[in-house]
Structure formats: C-alpha cells, structure tokens
Design an enzyme around this catalytic site. Structure first.
Site, short mmCIF file in Angstrom:
data_model
loop_
_atom_site.label_atom_id
_atom_site.label_comp_id
_atom_site.label_asym_id
_atom_site.label_seq_id
_atom_site.Cartn_x
_atom_site.Cartn_y
_atom_site.Cartn_z
CB THR A 33 -0.95 0.02 1.21
OG1 THR A 33 -0.18 -0.04 2.42
CG2 THR A 33 -1.91 -1.16 1.16
CG ASP A 82 -0.32 -10.21 10.91
OD1 ASP A 82 0.87 -10.29 10.55
OD2 ASP A 82 -0.66 -10.22 12.10
CG ASN A 137 7.72 -4.62 -0.35
OD1 ASN A 137 8.86 -4.17 -0.46
ND2 ASN A 137 6.68 -3.86 0.06
CE1 TYR A 177 14.78 -3.70 7.37
CE2 TYR A 177 17.04 -3.44 6.59
CZ TYR A 177 15.68 -3.42 6.35
OH TYR A 177 15.22 -3.12 5.09
CB ILE A 210 14.19 2.99 -1.81
CG1 ILE A 210 15.06 1.86 -2.38
CG2 ILE A 210 13.03 3.32 -2.76
CD1 ILE A 210 15.68 2.13 -3.72
CB THR A 243 9.52 5.42 1.19
OG1 THR A 243 10.04 5.64 2.51
CG2 THR A 243 10.26 4.27 0.52
N PRO A 244 7.76 7.91 1.44
CG PRO A 244 5.46 7.90 1.03
CD PRO A 244 6.71 7.07 0.84
CD GLN A 291 30.49 3.43 -1.35
OE1 GLN A 291 31.04 4.50 -1.20
NE2 GLN A 291 29.37 3.11 -0.73
#
Length: 246
Positions: free
Chosen positions: A16, A62, A89, A154, A189, A191-192, A246
C-alpha cells in the site's frame, strides 16, 4: 504498456505504499493483475485502485499469520485468477538500538515480520504454484550483505531472507516445482517516510550521488516476474546505486 506481464497474477505484501506500491505500478503497466496486501489500506493505495480498478484489488494480510496467507491466496485466485507471482515485500525497520541494548520483544517483532513473513509467503506461494510454475521475489536489502551499527535485528532478518531464498530455490529445482525464487536487494530508496535531511545523508553514502525510487525496484521485479527471467534461480539482484560496490 509492453505486456511483459500479460496474464500474470501477483500478490504484493506491504503493497500500500513505498516500494510495494512502486512494484505494483510497474506490474500494472506491464499488464499484470495485482493484489495489494497489507494490514490496512492507505490513501495512496486507494487512489491507485481507483485508477486501475480493473487490474487491482486489496486484501488485508498480516504476513505473520499463516491462516491469513491461505485465505488471502484463495481470495486472490477466486477474483483474479491463478497466482503466478508473489512479492514478499512487507517489512519494518528496527529500534536503532545497539545489540546489547536491544529489547527481545523488538528483536522478535522484526524477525517475525521480515523473515517469518517471507517464509510464509514463500511456503504458500510454492504450495499453490508448484508444478505449473511461477515466480517468488523476496525483497531483502543491502543490509543482507553488509552490517550496520544499530541494525542487528534488521540485518539478521534480511540476511536470513537472502539465504532462505537460496534454500527454497533449490527445493523448487530439486523437486521440479518450476517455481523461480530470487531475492532483490534495494539500497536507499525514497519513500514518504524519508525526510529531506535523511535523504541528503543517504545520497552522500551512495556512489551515484542520489538515492533510488520505488520504481527502480519495480523494474527489476518486472524482469523477475516475466518469463524472460526463466533461467534466474536463487540469485541476488542488487539495486543500490553502487553502495556495496565500495
């Protein structure tokens, strides 16, 4: 539209906003039918569905709930047709704490959504597509390759996604499931949720001098969902503006 995905039916988790919606935009442009899934809809996803109402649907999911996965896939196949593509995603960031300060509940939440959710999407994508073929695209990260301080959970979830993808790909190949499973590794990236200050700092870390856009990830996902990627299996597709070079 070039119809590279004509006849394809895709589920996109975390669909979304951000990368998920960017992938959806590219898929729809190429002729796919798309099911956006997330905990709830967003203004951006509602606008997207209004624009492409004949190609797009939303179903709540979910990703940590196995029963919801089964229900969502059944619903999508009933409304859009046989599933051909799953884009895992959905994900969240971590607390930012160093590992010695990480709360166990925060660790478990990141692993549950980012890794366990990808496991369930891969499992049930394979379950319904095996034999007739399809594509599963697992969105990992450059942090599946390199460690960053304050990002232990993460890093672990995205590194786990990278290796899970390879194992599942071999399961598919060895059992003649005909399901291609690959991972995509975005860099920074836009994103809002990214502030201008953060974007500026990320841009300085990226050799190309700017961060990416959701459609940059969408375009590689188009390739992986299309039949032209028929020989890609268990591979890693890095789209990061040169960060890990790098």
């Amino acid at each position: 539209m070039t119809d590279r995905l004509n006849g394809k039916v895709a589920i996109i988790t975390g669909g979304t906003g951000g990368i998920g919606l960017g992938v959806a935009e590219c898929f729809v442009r190429e002729g796919a039918k798309v099911a956006l899934t997330d905990i709830k809809e967003s203004d951006a996803s509602r606008e997207f569905m209004d624009k492409y109402h004949d190609q797009v649907m939303f179903t709540p999911l979910d990703v940590t709930d196995e029963d919801q996965w089964i229900e969502a896939i059944d619903k999508v196949q009933a409304e859009l047709g046989e599933l051909t593509t799953v884009v895992n995603n959905a994900g969240i960031g971590g607390s930012g704490a160093t590992l010695d300060q990480e709360k166990y509940e925060d660790w478990k939440k990141v692993i549950d959504i980012n890794l366990n959710g990808t496991f369930l999407g891969t499992k049930h994508g394979m379950r319904v597509m095996k034999g007739r073929g399809g594509s599963i695209i697992n969105i990992s990260s450059i942090e599946g390759f390199v460690g960053l301080s304050g990002a232990g959970a993460y890093n672990a979830s995205k590194g786990g996604t990278r290796i899970l993808t390879k194992s599942a790909a071999l399961d598919s190949a060895n059992n003649d499931y005909k399901v291609r499973i690959n991972s995509v590794h975005p860099g920074f990236i836009k994103t809002p949720l990214i502030s201008q200050d953060l974007e500026d700092r990320m841009s300085k870390l990226t050799p190309l001098g700017h961060i990416g856009e959701p459609r940059d990830i969408g375009e590689i996902c188009v390739y992986l969902a299309a039949d032209e990627s028929k020989f890609a299996l268990g591979s890693e597709f890095v789209v990061d503006g040169g960060f890990i070079a790098q």
